[in-house]
Design a protein around this motif. Structure first.
Motif, PDB file in Angstrom:
ATOM      1  N   LEU A 310      37.653  50.593  46.370  1.00 35.79           N
ATOM      2  CA  LEU A 310      38.462  51.592  47.067  1.00 35.79           C
ATOM      3  C   LEU A 310      39.837  51.016  47.355  1.00 35.79           C
ATOM      4  CD1 LEU A 310      35.962  53.061  49.708  1.00 35.79           C
ATOM      5  CD2 LEU A 310      36.858  54.223  47.691  1.00 35.79           C
ATOM      6  N   ASN A 311      40.879  51.811  47.109  1.00 34.30           N
ATOM      7  CA  ASN A 311      42.219  51.348  47.481  1.00 34.30           C
ATOM      8  C   ASN A 311      42.564  51.814  48.890  1.00 34.30           C
ATOM      9  OD1 ASN A 311      43.008  54.038  47.314  1.00 34.30           O
ATOM     10  ND2 ASN A 311      44.041  53.797  45.335  1.00 34.30           N
ATOM     11  N   GLU A 312      43.798  51.550  49.306  1.00 35.57           N
ATOM     12  CA  GLU A 312      44.201  51.879  50.678  1.00 35.57           C
ATOM     13  C   GLU A 312      44.239  53.382  50.940  1.00 35.57           C
ATOM     14  OE1 GLU A 312      48.026  51.249  48.276  1.00 35.57           O
ATOM     15  OE2 GLU A 312      45.951  50.478  48.362  1.00 35.57           O
ATOM     16  N   HIS A 313      44.181  54.177  49.883  1.00 37.13           N
ATOM     17  CA  HIS A 313      44.187  55.633  50.024  1.00 37.13           C
ATOM     18  C   HIS A 313      42.779  56.220  49.963  1.00 37.13           C
ATOM     19  CE1 HIS A 313      48.500  55.270  49.475  1.00 37.13           C
ATOM     20  NE2 HIS A 313      48.301  54.682  48.306  1.00 37.13           N
ATOM     21  N   GLY A 314      41.781  55.357  49.893  1.00 37.36           N
ATOM     22  CA  GLY A 314      40.413  55.840  49.810  1.00 37.36           C
ATOM     23  C   GLY A 314      40.031  56.303  48.416  1.00 37.36           C
ATOM     24  N   GLU A 315      40.821  55.900  47.421  1.00 39.60           N
ATOM     25  CA  GLU A 315      40.560  56.304  46.048  1.00 39.60           C
ATOM     26  C   GLU A 315      39.814  55.194  45.302  1.00 39.60           C
ATOM     27  OE1 GLU A 315      44.814  58.705  45.625  1.00 39.60           O
ATOM     28  OE2 GLU A 315      44.635  56.573  45.105  1.00 39.60           O
ATOM     29  N   MET A 316      38.938  55.597  44.395  1.00 39.33           N
ATOM     30  CA  MET A 316      38.229  54.612  43.584  1.00 39.33           C
ATOM     31  C   MET A 316      39.128  54.146  42.454  1.00 39.33           C
ATOM     32  SD  MET A 316      36.250  53.341  40.994  1.00 39.33           S
ATOM     33  CE  MET A 316      35.649  54.569  39.853  1.00 39.33           C
ATOM     34  N   THR A 317      39.319  52.848  42.361  1.00 43.10           N
ATOM     35  CA  THR A 317      40.117  52.276  41.281  1.00 43.10           C
ATOM     36  C   THR A 317      39.242  51.348  40.443  1.00 43.10           C
ATOM     37  OG1 THR A 317      40.839  50.371  42.588  1.00 43.10           O
ATOM     38  CG2 THR A 317      42.198  52.361  42.690  1.00 43.10           C
ATOM     39  N   SER A 318      39.582  51.233  39.180  1.00 42.11           N
ATOM     40  CA  SER A 318      38.807  50.408  38.278  1.00 42.11           C
ATOM     41  C   SER A 318      39.754  49.587  37.408  1.00 42.11           C
ATOM     42  CB  SER A 318      37.909  51.274  37.381  1.00 42.11           C
ATOM     43  OG  SER A 318      37.176  50.485  36.467  1.00 42.11           O
ATOM     44  N   LYS A 319      39.385  48.322  37.195  1.00 41.24           N
ATOM     45  CA  LYS A 319      40.176  47.479  36.295  1.00 41.24           C
ATOM     46  C   LYS A 319      39.253  46.550  35.533  1.00 41.24           C
ATOM     47  CE  LYS A 319      41.235  43.923  39.785  1.00 41.24           C
ATOM     48  NZ  LYS A 319      42.293  43.245  40.563  1.00 41.24           N
ATOM     49  N   GLU A 320      39.711  46.141  34.355  1.00 45.63           N
ATOM     50  CA  GLU A 320      38.978  45.206  33.526  1.00 45.63           C
ATOM     51  C   GLU A 320      39.851  43.979  33.296  1.00 45.63           C
ATOM     52  OE1 GLU A 320      36.106  46.382  30.138  1.00 45.63           O
ATOM     53  OE2 GLU A 320      38.004  45.883  29.144  1.00 45.63           O
ATOM     54  N   ILE A 321      39.254  42.793  33.475  1.00 43.61           N
ATOM     55  CA  ILE A 321      40.005  41.547  33.361  1.00 43.61           C
ATOM     56  C   ILE A 321      39.422  40.726  32.217  1.00 43.61           C
ATOM     57  CG2 ILE A 321      40.787  39.478  34.566  1.00 43.61           C
ATOM     58  CD1 ILE A 321      40.096  40.913  37.215  1.00 43.61           C
ATOM     59  N   LEU A 322      40.289  40.299  31.321  1.00 48.02           N
ATOM     60  CA  LEU A 322      39.910  39.387  30.248  1.00 48.02           C
ATOM     61  C   LEU A 322      40.810  38.170  30.357  1.00 48.02           C
ATOM     62  CD1 LEU A 322      38.499  38.516  27.664  1.00 48.02           C
ATOM     63  CD2 LEU A 322      40.087  39.958  26.374  1.00 48.02           C
ATOM     64  N   THR A 323      40.254  37.065  30.859  1.00 46.95           N
ATOM     65  CA  THR A 323      41.054  35.865  31.089  1.00 46.95           C
ATOM     66  C   THR A 323      41.400  35.167  29.784  1.00 46.95           C
ATOM     67  OG1 THR A 323      39.977  35.579  33.242  1.00 46.95           O
ATOM     68  CG2 THR A 323      41.137  33.671  32.332  1.00 46.95           C
ATOM     69  N   SER A 324      40.443  35.128  28.845  1.00 51.24           N
ATOM     70  CA  SER A 324      40.668  34.409  27.599  1.00 51.24           C
ATOM     71  C   SER A 324      39.677  34.872  26.549  1.00 51.24           C
ATOM     72  CB  SER A 324      40.509  32.905  27.826  1.00 51.24           C
ATOM     73  OG  SER A 324      40.557  32.191  26.614  1.00 51.24           O
ATOM     74  N   TYR A 325      40.098  34.820  25.273  1.00 49.19           N
ATOM     75  CA  TYR A 325      39.189  35.074  24.160  1.00 49.19           C
ATOM     76  C   TYR A 325      38.454  33.798  23.734  1.00 49.19           C
ATOM     77  CZ  TYR A 325      40.528  39.892  23.094  1.00 49.19           C
ATOM     78  OH  TYR A 325      40.713  41.256  23.140  1.00 49.19           O
ATOM     79  N   GLU A 326      38.840  32.672  24.292  1.00 45.13           N
ATOM     80  CA  GLU A 326      38.170  31.426  23.927  1.00 45.13           C
ATOM     81  C   GLU A 326      36.697  31.498  24.289  1.00 45.13           C
ATOM     82  OE1 GLU A 326      39.644  27.001  24.310  1.00 45.13           O
ATOM     83  OE2 GLU A 326      38.857  27.684  26.242  1.00 45.13           O
ATOM     84  N   ASP A 327      35.825  31.158  23.333  1.00 44.60           N
ATOM     85  CA  ASP A 327      34.389  31.270  23.602  1.00 44.60           C
ATOM     86  C   ASP A 327      33.940  30.185  24.578  1.00 44.60           C
ATOM     87  OD1 ASP A 327      32.611  29.075  21.876  1.00 44.60           O
ATOM     88  OD2 ASP A 327      34.635  29.422  21.086  1.00 44.60           O
ATOM     89  N   ALA A 328      32.828  30.468  25.243  1.00 43.84           N
ATOM     90  CA  ALA A 328      32.359  29.597  26.322  1.00 43.84           C
ATOM     91  C   ALA A 328      31.949  28.222  25.815  1.00 43.84           C
ATOM     92  CB  ALA A 328      31.193  30.258  27.052  1.00 43.84           C
ATOM     93  N   TYR A 329      31.404  28.131  24.600  1.00 46.57           N
ATOM     94  CA  TYR A 329      30.999  26.826  24.078  1.00 46.57           C
ATOM     95  C   TYR A 329      32.209  25.928  23.823  1.00 46.57           C
ATOM     96  CZ  TYR A 329      26.122  28.213  23.458  1.00 46.57           C
ATOM     97  OH  TYR A 329      24.825  28.608  23.681  1.00 46.57           O
ATOM     98  N   THR A 330      33.294  26.509  23.316  1.00 50.26           N
ATOM     99  CA  THR A 330      34.512  25.723  23.109  1.00 50.26           C
ATOM    100  C   THR A 330      35.059  25.228  24.437  1.00 50.26           C
ATOM    101  OG1 THR A 330      35.057  26.937  21.091  1.00 50.26           O
ATOM    102  CG2 THR A 330      36.864  25.770  22.174  1.00 50.26           C
ATOM    103  N   ALA A 331      35.088  26.116  25.432  1.00 55.71           N
ATOM    104  CA  ALA A 331      35.554  25.724  26.768  1.00 55.71           C
ATOM    105  C   ALA A 331      34.670  24.622  27.335  1.00 55.71           C
ATOM    106  CB  ALA A 331      35.564  26.934  27.693  1.00 55.71           C
TER     107      ALA A 331
END
Length: 372
Positions: A310-331
């Protein structure tokens, strides 16, 4: 840029996880690692991998790896029952050890590895919980969860689908040879039985319990470890359900600081539907955060974090975050290098992995209560 301090690697186990994951990843990280030798119970498997990845030595004798003078780091990629004995032998020989999860299958076995590492006085153990090294987990997911003032509920899910479906499309062209020496099956069964006796000390060891233990060691260890890094260890287990090949549990947790209770549902299983549904979701009053993992056997599939709030206006907000395409095994393997060469602290130590096996033990005990 090539590192002046390349780590020289010996591989124990040339099966699926070696062929599909670690050998290709180590090859891509050739500025950090060189693979000096590989061993497998199937000599044909070892020779295939040696030819494909230009490895100087292929053998079916694990002592050739453990005692190799030009090896700094041993990768223990064998089946679970051999993890402890081979890792301990490598530590005694003065080698660092990367051991694929699970560390092992029983608390006493894990403690033997920890004692061997301490006795070795220098060589270190790094446990391969790759999901915990994914950039989207380390950065975005943990950051977003920390902003939830009070956790009300969480869910850990891992419905992985048929592994073969993903492996066959990985582009790694795995081979499976069966030129095993006589008596190998009996040795494997003996070592497994010892681990089961330790895991279910003083209790009847049924086939259902054997499958439970193996499942938690394979798929379950990913999820329990991930859950524990974010939420800590559960206070207790409210209940478990075993319906092979599906397993579930409800854990009782308390919020850090306030002590207010909440439940975490763990649900996991393997069916024939080729949809890799693995995620950890955390729910607060005004915010939901979820990290979703795709099959690690296909390189480059993104690990994403989804936030609904919920934002400050009482509205539902949605976001998608992609930090990196590097695969987990490489990391993970870059982190391993930083730990062993640059002296960075290891997150997924043997002591850390022991805490997961303790949670498995809590689940076994709750199951015993339910069948009295």
């Amino acid at each position: 840029m090539t590192s002046p301090n390349k780590l020289r690697v010996g591989i124990l186990g040339a099966g699926e996880v070696a062929q599909v994951i670690h050998l290709p990843t180590l090859a891509l990280l050739s500025h950090l690692y060189t693979i000096e030798a590989i061993c497998d119970i199937s000599r044909k498997n070892a020779e295939h991998c040696a030819q494909k990845f230009l490895i100087p030595l292929a053998t079916s004798n694990h002592d050739d790896i453990i005692n190799h003078p030009a090896i700094d780091l041993v990768f223990t990629l064998t089946s679970d029952e051999f993890h402890a004995s081979l890792s301990i032998a490598a530590l005694k020989a003065g080698k660092h050890v990367f051991v694929e999860k699970p560390l092992t299958l029983s608390i006493p076995s894990a403690k033997r590895i920890i004692a061997a590492e301490k006795d070795a006085g220098g060589p270190r153990v790094f446990v391969g919980y790759m999901r915990r090294y994914a950039a989207s987990f380390v950065k975005a997911f943990k950051r977003e969860v920390e902003s939830i003032p009070r956790i009300l509920y969480a869910r850990v899910r891992d419905f992985s689908g048929p592994n073969k479906f993903f492996v066959d499309q990985s582009g790694t062209f795995q081979v499976k040879n069966t030129d095993f020496p006589a008596g190998a099956g009996e040795e494997r069964d003996r070592m497994l039985h010892t681990l089961f006796e330790e895991a279910f000390e003083g209790k009847e060891i049924t086939e259902e319990k054997r499958k439970y233990c193996r499942f938690l060691g394979s798929l379950g260890s990913h999820d329990i470890s991930l859950m524990r890094e974010v939420l800590g260890s559960p206070e207790s287990v409210a209940g478990v359900s075993l319906n092979e090949p599906f397993y579930s549990a409800i854990f009782n947790f308390r919020n850090k600081g306030t002590g207010e209770p909440y439940a975490v549902t763990y649900e996991s299983g393997i069916d024939a539907v080729p949809n890799f549904d693995a995620h950890l979701a955390v729910y607060g009053k005004d915010k939901r955060v979820e990290i979703r993992y795709d099959s690690p056997y296909v390189k480059g599939l993104p690990i994403k974090v989804k936030v609904e709030e919920l934002n400050e206006h009482g509205e539902m907000t949605s976001k998608e975050i992609l930090t990196s395409y590097e695969d987990a095994y490489t990391a993970e393997l870059q982190e391993l290098y930083a730990c062993l060469v640059d002296g960075k602290g290891i997150k997924t130590t043997a002591e850390d992995a022991l805490e997961d096996i303790k949670i498995f033990d809590m689940m076994y005990k709750k199951y015993d209560e339910s069948i009295r």
